[in-house]
Design a protein around this motif. Sequence first.
Motif, PDB file in Angstrom:
ATOM      1  N   MET A   1     -48.741  14.883  -8.505  1.00 15.89           N
ATOM      2  CA  MET A   1     -47.448  15.515  -7.997  1.00 15.89           C
ATOM      3  C   MET A   1     -47.129  16.596  -9.172  1.00 15.89           C
ATOM      4  O   MET A   1     -48.201  16.090 -10.582  1.00 15.89           O
ATOM      5  CB  MET A   1     -46.046  14.698  -9.136  1.00 15.89           C
ATOM      6  CG  MET A   1     -45.953  13.422  -7.538  1.00 15.89           C
ATOM      7  SD  MET A   1     -44.398  12.728  -8.111  1.00 15.89           S
ATOM      8  CE  MET A   1     -45.427  10.458  -7.650  1.00 15.89           C
ATOM      9  N   SER A   2     -46.588  17.373  -8.416  1.00  7.72           N
ATOM     10  CA  SER A   2     -46.441  18.728  -9.542  1.00  7.72           C
ATOM     11  C   SER A   2     -45.320  18.560 -10.273  1.00  7.72           C
ATOM     12  O   SER A   2     -43.731  18.174 -10.594  1.00  7.72           O
ATOM     13  CB  SER A   2     -46.361  19.846  -8.302  1.00  7.72           C
ATOM     14  OG  SER A   2     -45.647  21.371  -8.842  1.00  7.72           O
ATOM     15  N   GLU A   3     -45.481  19.414 -11.688  1.00  5.57           N
ATOM     16  CA  GLU A   3     -44.482  19.785 -12.943  1.00  5.57           C
ATOM     17  C   GLU A   3     -43.254  20.516 -12.354  1.00  5.57           C
ATOM     18  O   GLU A   3     -42.299  21.007 -12.824  1.00  5.57           O
ATOM     19  CB  GLU A   3     -44.913  19.575 -14.292  1.00  5.57           C
ATOM     20  CG  GLU A   3     -44.163  19.293 -15.357  1.00  5.57           C
ATOM     21  CD  GLU A   3     -43.587  18.414 -15.768  1.00  5.57           C
ATOM     22  OE1 GLU A   3     -42.557  18.243 -15.964  1.00  5.57           O
ATOM     23  OE2 GLU A   3     -44.572  16.837 -14.788  1.00  5.57           O
ATOM     24  N   ASP A   4     -44.109  21.711 -11.675  1.00  9.90           N
ATOM     25  CA  ASP A   4     -43.279  22.771 -11.392  1.00  9.90           C
ATOM     26  C   ASP A   4     -41.988  22.291  -9.852  1.00  9.90           C
ATOM     27  O   ASP A   4     -40.974  21.913 -10.187  1.00  9.90           O
ATOM     28  CB  ASP A   4     -43.765  23.853 -10.355  1.00  9.90           C
ATOM     29  CG  ASP A   4     -44.414  24.465 -11.828  1.00  9.90           C
ATOM     30  OD1 ASP A   4     -44.235  24.742 -12.790  1.00  9.90           O
ATOM     31  OD2 ASP A   4     -45.658  24.714 -11.164  1.00  9.90           O
ATOM     32  N   ARG A   6     -40.966  18.961 -10.128  1.00 17.47           N
ATOM     33  CA  ARG A   6     -40.587  18.206 -10.903  1.00 17.47           C
ATOM     34  C   ARG A   6     -39.395  19.343 -11.165  1.00 17.47           C
ATOM     35  O   ARG A   6     -38.066  18.572 -11.056  1.00 17.47           O
ATOM     36  CB  ARG A   6     -40.545  17.037 -12.428  1.00 17.47           C
ATOM     37  CG  ARG A   6     -40.205  16.481 -12.471  1.00 17.47           C
ATOM     38  CD  ARG A   6     -41.118  15.529 -13.223  1.00 17.47           C
ATOM     39  NE  ARG A   6     -40.373  14.100 -14.001  1.00 17.47           N
ATOM     40  CZ  ARG A   6     -39.271  14.513 -14.917  1.00 17.47           C
ATOM     41  NH1 ARG A   6     -38.850  15.664 -15.724  1.00 17.47           N
ATOM     42  NH2 ARG A   6     -38.570  13.537 -15.948  1.00 17.47           N
ATOM     43  N   ASP A   7     -39.439  20.098 -12.051  1.00 15.27           N
ATOM     44  CA  ASP A   7     -38.563  21.159 -12.479  1.00 15.27           C
ATOM     45  C   ASP A   7     -37.709  21.702 -11.730  1.00 15.27           C
ATOM     46  O   ASP A   7     -36.508  21.594 -12.476  1.00 15.27           O
ATOM     47  CB  ASP A   7     -39.458  22.686 -13.866  1.00 15.27           C
ATOM     48  CG  ASP A   7     -40.146  21.968 -14.913  1.00 15.27           C
ATOM     49  OD1 ASP A   7     -39.763  20.433 -15.053  1.00 15.27           O
ATOM     50  OD2 ASP A   7     -41.159  22.543 -15.068  1.00 15.27           O
TER      51      ASP A   7
END
Length: 186
Positions: A1-4, A6-7
């Motif tokens: 899963m991408s932190e970007d 999520r942000d």
Amino acid sequence: MSEDRRDQIVTAALEVFGRYGYRRSSMDLIAQAARISRPAVYQYFPGKEAVFRAVGQKIADEVLAAAARAGATRSGDVADRLTEALAQKLDLFGGAIGAGFKAELFAEAGQLAGDVIASFHDRYADLVERVLAESGLPGLGRTISPRDVALVLTDALPGIAQEPDAETARRRLRQLVDLVVRGLSA
């Protein structure tokens, strides 16, 4: 899963909660604001409460980072640094939250993210205490501890924030800081 990703969801959720309040917000609205599907939001968060907590943590981290930068600057005197560090919390929601939903969001935050709020309060007081400890004010520690001064200043912010005019609120904050600094300089 991408932190970007999520942000992206958390940033969109801040806007949604600010516009609609917690109760009227939905995962559908958050997904629309983030420009992703609702199932994609659920890949990152199990529900609206988790998104709300993530929004609270993001706000706390950003405000603390800004306050740390303001308090750490070497330009200006201690009153300038304290005022700017404290103003970050005073301006916490400046415009991001509709006026009709501020009370609701604060009430929901207390119920759903009390631990996030308590941690934020403690970390903010730590930051203000560090600025005070580095100030060299002669009265600090003799009659009142740096921690107690930090708590008095941070605890006064909700009262000052009741002022609807941002300029007046900042002026009152500066007056409070000036009184404290003058008292500790004597």
